[in-house]
Design an enzyme around this catalytic site. Structure first.
Site, mmCIF file in Angstrom:
data_model
loop_
_atom_site.group_PDB
_atom_site.id
_atom_site.type_symbol
_atom_site.label_atom_id
_atom_site.label_comp_id
_atom_site.label_asym_id
_atom_site.label_seq_id
_atom_site.Cartn_x
_atom_site.Cartn_y
_atom_site.Cartn_z
ATOM 1 N N ARG A 39 0.820 -1.222 0.000
ATOM 2 C CA ARG A 39 0.000 0.000 0.000
ATOM 3 C C ARG A 39 0.851 1.268 0.000
ATOM 4 N NH1 ARG A 39 -5.579 -0.892 1.951
ATOM 5 N NH2 ARG A 39 -6.112 -2.742 0.780
ATOM 6 N N ARG A 54 -3.429 6.573 1.127
ATOM 7 C CA ARG A 54 -3.971 7.802 1.740
ATOM 8 C C ARG A 54 -3.053 8.490 2.730
ATOM 9 N NH1 ARG A 54 -9.481 4.859 3.156
ATOM 10 N NH2 ARG A 54 -7.909 3.234 3.237
ATOM 11 N N ARG A 103 -6.302 11.356 -6.048
ATOM 12 C CA ARG A 103 -7.561 10.628 -5.873
ATOM 13 C C ARG A 103 -8.745 11.593 -5.953
ATOM 14 N NH1 ARG A 103 -11.063 9.207 -2.037
ATOM 15 N NH2 ARG A 103 -11.637 7.055 -1.551
ATOM 16 N N ASP A 109 -6.690 -2.923 -7.556
ATOM 17 C CA ASP A 109 -7.262 -3.577 -6.374
ATOM 18 C C ASP A 109 -7.580 -5.029 -6.702
ATOM 19 O OD1 ASP A 109 -8.305 -2.643 -3.546
ATOM 20 O OD2 ASP A 109 -9.675 -4.183 -4.284
ATOM 21 N N TYR A 168 -14.817 -12.141 -0.382
ATOM 22 C CA TYR A 168 -15.533 -10.885 -0.691
ATOM 23 C C TYR A 168 -16.714 -11.136 -1.622
ATOM 24 C CZ TYR A 168 -11.757 -8.250 1.530
ATOM 25 O OH TYR A 168 -10.879 -7.742 2.445
HETATM 26 C C1 LIG Z 1 -8.131 -7.323 0.865
HETATM 27 C C2 LIG Z 1 -7.534 -6.432 -0.202
HETATM 28 C C3 LIG Z 1 -8.205 -5.410 -0.927
HETATM 29 N N1 LIG Z 1 -7.275 -4.854 -1.780
HETATM 30 C C4 LIG Z 1 -6.075 -5.451 -1.622
HETATM 31 C C5 LIG Z 1 -6.214 -6.467 -0.670
HETATM 32 C C6 LIG Z 1 -5.157 -7.463 -0.268
HETATM 33 C C7 LIG Z 1 -4.099 -6.865 0.568
HETATM 34 C C8 LIG Z 1 -4.491 -6.555 1.961
HETATM 35 O O1 LIG Z 1 -4.818 -7.475 2.708
HETATM 36 O O2 LIG Z 1 -4.441 -5.350 2.303
HETATM 37 C C9 LIG Z 1 -4.840 -5.209 -2.348
HETATM 38 C C10 LIG Z 1 -4.504 -3.838 -2.776
HETATM 39 N N2 LIG Z 1 -5.237 -2.691 -2.661
HETATM 40 C C11 LIG Z 1 -4.544 -1.646 -3.191
HETATM 41 C C12 LIG Z 1 -3.342 -2.149 -3.729
HETATM 42 C C13 LIG Z 1 -2.408 -1.294 -4.552
HETATM 43 C C14 LIG Z 1 -1.003 -1.535 -4.459
HETATM 44 C C15 LIG Z 1 -0.318 -1.183 -3.151
HETATM 45 O O3 LIG Z 1 0.056 0.020 -2.979
HETATM 46 O O4 LIG Z 1 -0.081 -2.068 -2.330
HETATM 47 C C16 LIG Z 1 -3.286 -3.510 -3.430
HETATM 48 C C17 LIG Z 1 -2.185 -4.519 -3.712
HETATM 49 C C18 LIG Z 1 -4.963 -0.244 -3.237
HETATM 50 C C19 LIG Z 1 -6.055 0.195 -2.357
HETATM 51 N N3 LIG Z 1 -7.235 -0.450 -2.117
HETATM 52 C C20 LIG Z 1 -8.032 0.317 -1.324
HETATM 53 C C21 LIG Z 1 -7.335 1.546 -1.034
HETATM 54 C C22 LIG Z 1 -7.901 2.710 -0.243
HETATM 55 C C23 LIG Z 1 -8.862 3.382 -1.180
HETATM 56 C C24 LIG Z 1 -8.997 4.864 -1.054
HETATM 57 O O5 LIG Z 1 -8.178 5.608 -1.611
HETATM 58 O O6 LIG Z 1 -9.998 5.264 -0.424
HETATM 59 C C25 LIG Z 1 -6.103 1.469 -1.694
HETATM 60 C C26 LIG Z 1 -5.038 2.523 -1.747
HETATM 61 C C27 LIG Z 1 -9.425 -0.004 -0.910
HETATM 62 C C28 LIG Z 1 -9.669 -1.386 -0.463
HETATM 63 N N4 LIG Z 1 -9.450 -2.529 -1.186
HETATM 64 C C29 LIG Z 1 -9.782 -3.631 -0.413
HETATM 65 C C30 LIG Z 1 -10.278 -3.165 0.821
HETATM 66 C C31 LIG Z 1 -10.735 -4.061 1.953
HETATM 67 C C32 LIG Z 1 -10.244 -1.769 0.781
HETATM 68 C C33 LIG Z 1 -10.793 -0.802 1.785
HETATM 69 C C34 LIG Z 1 -9.874 -0.649 2.934
HETATM 70 C C35 LIG Z 1 -9.665 0.798 3.256
HETATM 71 O O7 LIG Z 1 -10.532 1.638 2.995
HETATM 72 O O8 LIG Z 1 -8.564 1.073 3.778
HETATM 73 C C36 LIG Z 1 -9.633 -5.023 -0.849
#
Ligand SMILES: Cc1c2[nH]c(c1CCC(=O)O)Cc1[nH]c(c(CCC(=O)O)c1C)Cc1[nH]c(c(CCC(=O)O)c1C)Cc1[nH]c(c(C)c1CCC(=O)O)C2
Length: 346
Positions: A25, A29, A38, A75, A152
């Site tokens: 990540r 944010r 964003r 994602d 999911y």
């Molecule tokens: C379970 C999972 C998801 N997404 C992901 C996983 C597996 C890894 C882990 O366990 O963290 C993987 C993921 N999500 C994102 C990436 C991008 C690459 C990176 O920088 O790592 C990667 C590799 C961006 C993201 N994916 C998400 C964000 C936040 C979105 C935003 O900008 O509001 C980012 C940067 C959103 C996301 N996407 C997902 C969730 C549960 C959420 C919401 C969580 C939250 O709000 O913090 C599903």
């Protein structure tokens, strides 16, 4: 090319004097420049599907910190959407999807090879990045592992114990197995296309592997990972693969062999000394630093970072966190971690 890329060297089994670094990540944010881009994109999914802006946020942490690896901004839930599920994000809560719990819902999904039109913008992001990244930076593509993606798709949201997915697995194995197979095949096609577009490494996120007990862990985490890795290795024998079965505990010890992954990513649930003794002899390892140190910083961050670097100094190691960095992290603490790993501070 490979010579300058420290991540590819570590993945090939080399022990480097300083481990290469990237962070789960890392585009996110906690960075003001991410929040600005964003806002320009509108919302999270619009950002994922806008190749110019997705490439821009992928590059931001590389410019700011000079990480050795750059993970594609996207994602894991884009694959369910490409298979036909509805997907949206609720601010402050997380993802929501239409659910798959019946045979009819399963049969309404698209076939695995019909995902590419929907995912074309992601492949374009990878192409932009492979042109624009510094030559020493390794481009990492990724996808969710089938069990985690299925949790999911079945629940329609994130769940603390993955209860709905466990229930479907136990009560309707026909639908559950068909869903796992569809995700497995789609993931192979998706990662194949990311590699063709320029991804030099791919990573599989099995974030919820830890809730699978006993033989379920082998059947629904290890076995699909093994299938995906063996299919990708048949098509792209030289592309290294990282697997992250989060929460595997003692089972981390045999996952290089069981999955065929070149690198196993480790959460913060085991000690670095244990990893050095039981996992690293089998191949490259990555991870382990508690993400909370990026919020709290200070001496504890420096000491824990040094302890991980020291414990894993005798084998192939990529420095990383045990899970994604959180929005409340302080960007200064990321710099402190990097300086500590590289020995350029203190
Ligand atoms: C379970 C999972 C998801 N997404 C992901 C996983 C597996 C890894 C882990 O366990 O963290 C993987 C993921 N999500 C994102 C990436 C991008 C690459 C990176 O920088 O790592 C990667 C590799 C961006 C993201 N994916 C998400 C964000 C936040 C979105 C935003 O900008 O509001 C980012 C940067 C959103 C996301 N996407 C997902 C969730 C549960 C959420 C919401 C969580 C939250 O709000 O913090 C599903």
């Amino acid at each position: 090319m490979t010579k300058n890329k420290t991540i590819l060297r570590a993945l090939a089994g080399e022990t480097l004097p300083t481990p290469p670094i990237w962070m789960m990540r890392q585009a996110g944010r906690y960075l003001p420049e991410y929040r600005a881009t964003r806002a320009k994109a509108g919302d999270f999914l619009s950002l994922c599907y806008n190749p110019e802006l997705a490439a821009e946020v992928t590059l931001q942490p590389i410019r700011r910190y000079g990480f050795d690896g750059s993970i594609l901004f996207a994602d894991i839930l884009l694959v369910p959407q490409a298979l036909g599920a509805d997907l949206w994000f609720v601010t402050g809560e997380g993802p929501r999807l239409s659910t798959i719990t019946t045979k009819a819902e399963m049969e309404a999904l698209k076939p695995a090879d019909a995902i590419h039109d929907h995912l074309a913008p992601i492949y374009e992001t990878v192409r932009i990045l492979s042109r624009e990244l510094p030559e020493e930076t390794t481009l990492i593509g990724f996808a969710g592992a089938p069990w985690t993606v299925a949790t999911y798709m079945i629940a329609g949201k994130g769940t603390p114990d993955q209860g709905p997915a466990h229930a479907l697995k136990d009560e309707n194995p026909e639908v559950f197995d068909a869903l796992m197979e569809r995700i497995t095949l789609a993931t192979i096609e998706y990662l194949d296309m990311q590699i063709q577009a320029g991804a030099e490494v791919v990573k599989l996120f099995d974030s919820w592997a830890g809730s699978l007990q006993g033989t379920d862990f082998d059947r629904y985490s290890t076995e699909p990972l093994r299938q995906i890795i063996s299919a990708l290795k048949a098509r792209h024998p030289h592309v290294p693969i990282i697997a992250f079965p989060r929460g595997a505990g003692a089972r981390f010890a045999n996952l290089h062999a069981a999955t065929g992954a070149d690198c196993i990513a480790i959460d913060d649930g085991v000690s670095a000394e244990w990893v050095a003794e039981h996992v690293q002899p089998n191949g490259c390892v990555q991870g382990n630093l508690k993400s909370s140190h990026m919020v709290t910083g200070g001496d504890a961050l420096v000491q824990e970072t040094r302890a991980i670097v020291d414990a894993l100094s005798k084998g192939p190691h990529i420095f990383n966190l045990g899970h994604g960095i959180t929005p409340d992290a302080d960007p200064e603490n990321v710099q402190l971690m990097i300086d500590t790993v590289r020995g350029t501070r203190g």
